[in-house]
Design a protein around this motif. Structure first.
Motif, short mmCIF file in Angstrom:
data_model
loop_
_atom_site.label_atom_id
_atom_site.label_comp_id
_atom_site.label_asym_id
_atom_site.label_seq_id
_atom_site.Cartn_x
_atom_site.Cartn_y
_atom_site.Cartn_z
N GLU A 3 0.81 -1.22 0.00
CA GLU A 3 0.00 0.00 0.00
C GLU A 3 0.84 1.27 0.00
O GLU A 3 0.31 2.36 -0.03
N THR A 4 2.16 1.15 0.01
CA THR A 4 3.03 2.31 0.05
C THR A 4 3.17 2.99 -1.31
O THR A 4 3.73 4.07 -1.40
N LYS A 5 2.68 2.33 -2.36
CA LYS A 5 2.77 2.85 -3.74
C LYS A 5 4.21 2.91 -4.25
O LYS A 5 4.53 3.66 -5.15
N CYS A 6 5.10 2.11 -3.65
CA CYS A 6 6.47 2.02 -4.14
C CYS A 6 6.48 1.29 -5.48
O CYS A 6 5.65 0.42 -5.72
N GLU A 7 7.41 1.65 -6.33
CA GLU A 7 7.51 0.96 -7.61
C GLU A 7 7.97 -0.48 -7.43
O GLU A 7 7.51 -1.38 -8.12
N ILE A 8 8.91 -0.69 -6.50
CA ILE A 8 9.46 -2.02 -6.25
C ILE A 8 9.51 -2.25 -4.75
O ILE A 8 9.90 -1.36 -4.00
N VAL A 9 9.13 -3.45 -4.31
CA VAL A 9 9.27 -3.83 -2.91
C VAL A 9 10.33 -4.92 -2.84
O VAL A 9 10.21 -5.97 -3.48
N ASP A 10 11.40 -4.67 -2.09
CA ASP A 10 12.51 -5.61 -1.93
C ASP A 10 12.22 -6.47 -0.71
O ASP A 10 12.05 -5.96 0.39
N LEU A 11 12.17 -7.77 -0.91
CA LEU A 11 11.82 -8.70 0.15
C LEU A 11 13.04 -9.43 0.68
O LEU A 11 13.92 -9.82 -0.09
N ASN A 33 14.44 -12.36 -2.41
CA ASN A 33 14.06 -13.66 -1.92
C ASN A 33 15.03 -14.77 -2.27
O ASN A 33 14.69 -15.93 -2.19
N ILE A 34 16.24 -14.48 -2.64
CA ILE A 34 17.25 -15.51 -2.83
C ILE A 34 18.21 -15.42 -1.65
O ILE A 34 18.72 -14.35 -1.34
N ASP A 35 18.45 -16.56 -1.00
CA ASP A 35 19.36 -16.62 0.14
C ASP A 35 20.76 -16.21 -0.33
O ASP A 35 21.35 -16.88 -1.18
N PRO A 36 21.29 -15.09 0.19
CA PRO A 36 22.55 -14.59 -0.31
C PRO A 36 23.75 -15.49 0.02
O PRO A 36 24.76 -15.43 -0.68
N VAL A 37 23.64 -16.33 1.04
CA VAL A 37 24.75 -17.20 1.39
C VAL A 37 24.61 -18.56 0.74
O VAL A 37 25.43 -18.97 -0.07
N GLU A 46 24.41 -23.41 -11.92
CA GLU A 46 23.16 -24.14 -12.16
C GLU A 46 22.17 -23.97 -11.01
O GLU A 46 20.98 -23.76 -11.22
N SER A 47 22.67 -24.04 -9.76
CA SER A 47 21.75 -23.92 -8.62
C SER A 47 21.26 -22.48 -8.45
O SER A 47 20.13 -22.26 -8.02
N VAL A 48 22.10 -21.49 -8.79
CA VAL A 48 21.66 -20.09 -8.74
C VAL A 48 20.56 -19.87 -9.77
O VAL A 48 19.53 -19.25 -9.48
N TYR A 49 20.76 -20.39 -10.96
CA TYR A 49 19.76 -20.26 -12.02
C TYR A 49 18.44 -20.92 -11.59
O TYR A 49 17.36 -20.35 -11.78
N ALA A 50 18.53 -22.09 -10.96
CA ALA A 50 17.33 -22.78 -10.48
C ALA A 50 16.64 -21.98 -9.38
O ALA A 50 15.41 -21.88 -9.35
N ALA A 51 17.40 -21.39 -8.47
CA ALA A 51 16.82 -20.58 -7.39
C ALA A 51 16.11 -19.35 -7.96
O ALA A 51 15.02 -18.98 -7.51
N MET A 52 16.71 -18.74 -8.96
CA MET A 52 16.08 -17.59 -9.60
C MET A 52 14.79 -18.00 -10.31
O MET A 52 13.79 -17.28 -10.25
N GLY A 53 14.80 -19.14 -10.95
CA GLY A 53 13.60 -19.64 -11.61
C GLY A 53 12.47 -19.90 -10.63
O GLY A 53 11.31 -19.58 -10.90
N GLU A 54 12.80 -20.45 -9.47
CA GLU A 54 11.79 -20.71 -8.44
C GLU A 54 11.21 -19.40 -7.92
O GLU A 54 10.00 -19.27 -7.74
N CYS A 55 12.06 -18.41 -7.69
CA CYS A 55 11.57 -17.10 -7.25
C CYS A 55 10.65 -16.49 -8.31
O CYS A 55 9.59 -15.95 -7.98
N HIS A 56 11.04 -16.58 -9.54
CA HIS A 56 10.21 -16.03 -10.62
C HIS A 56 8.86 -16.72 -10.67
O HIS A 56 7.82 -16.07 -10.82
#
Length: 64
Positions: A3-11, A33-37, A46-56
């Motif tokens: 409800e803040t009307k922000c263009e992007i919300v970083d989770l 939403n990707i675990d940075p560690v 490959e696992s980074v690509y898979a994590a990004m796909g799951e987030c998407h």
């Protein structure tokens, strides 16, 4: 947050994306939403690509 009307919300990576999408509606742009560690630092390309796909998949715009 939606409800803040922000263009992007970083989770934080602990936030369930499907719940955030449901709470914020189909038009809010969600970021994060990707675990940075575990996913990024310790991951393989490959696992980074898979994590990004799951987030998407979880954050994709809901169909109306």
């Amino acid at each position: 947050m939606g409800e803040t009307k922000c263009e992007i919300v970083d989770l934080d990576f602990l936030t369930p994306l499907a719940e955030a999408r449901a709470a914020m509606g189909p038009e809010q742009v969600l970021l994060g939403n990707i675990d940075p560690v575990r996913a990024l630092r310790d991951g393989t390309p490959e696992s980074v690509y898979a994590a990004m796909g799951e987030c998407h998949a979880q954050a994709a715009r809901a169909t109306l």
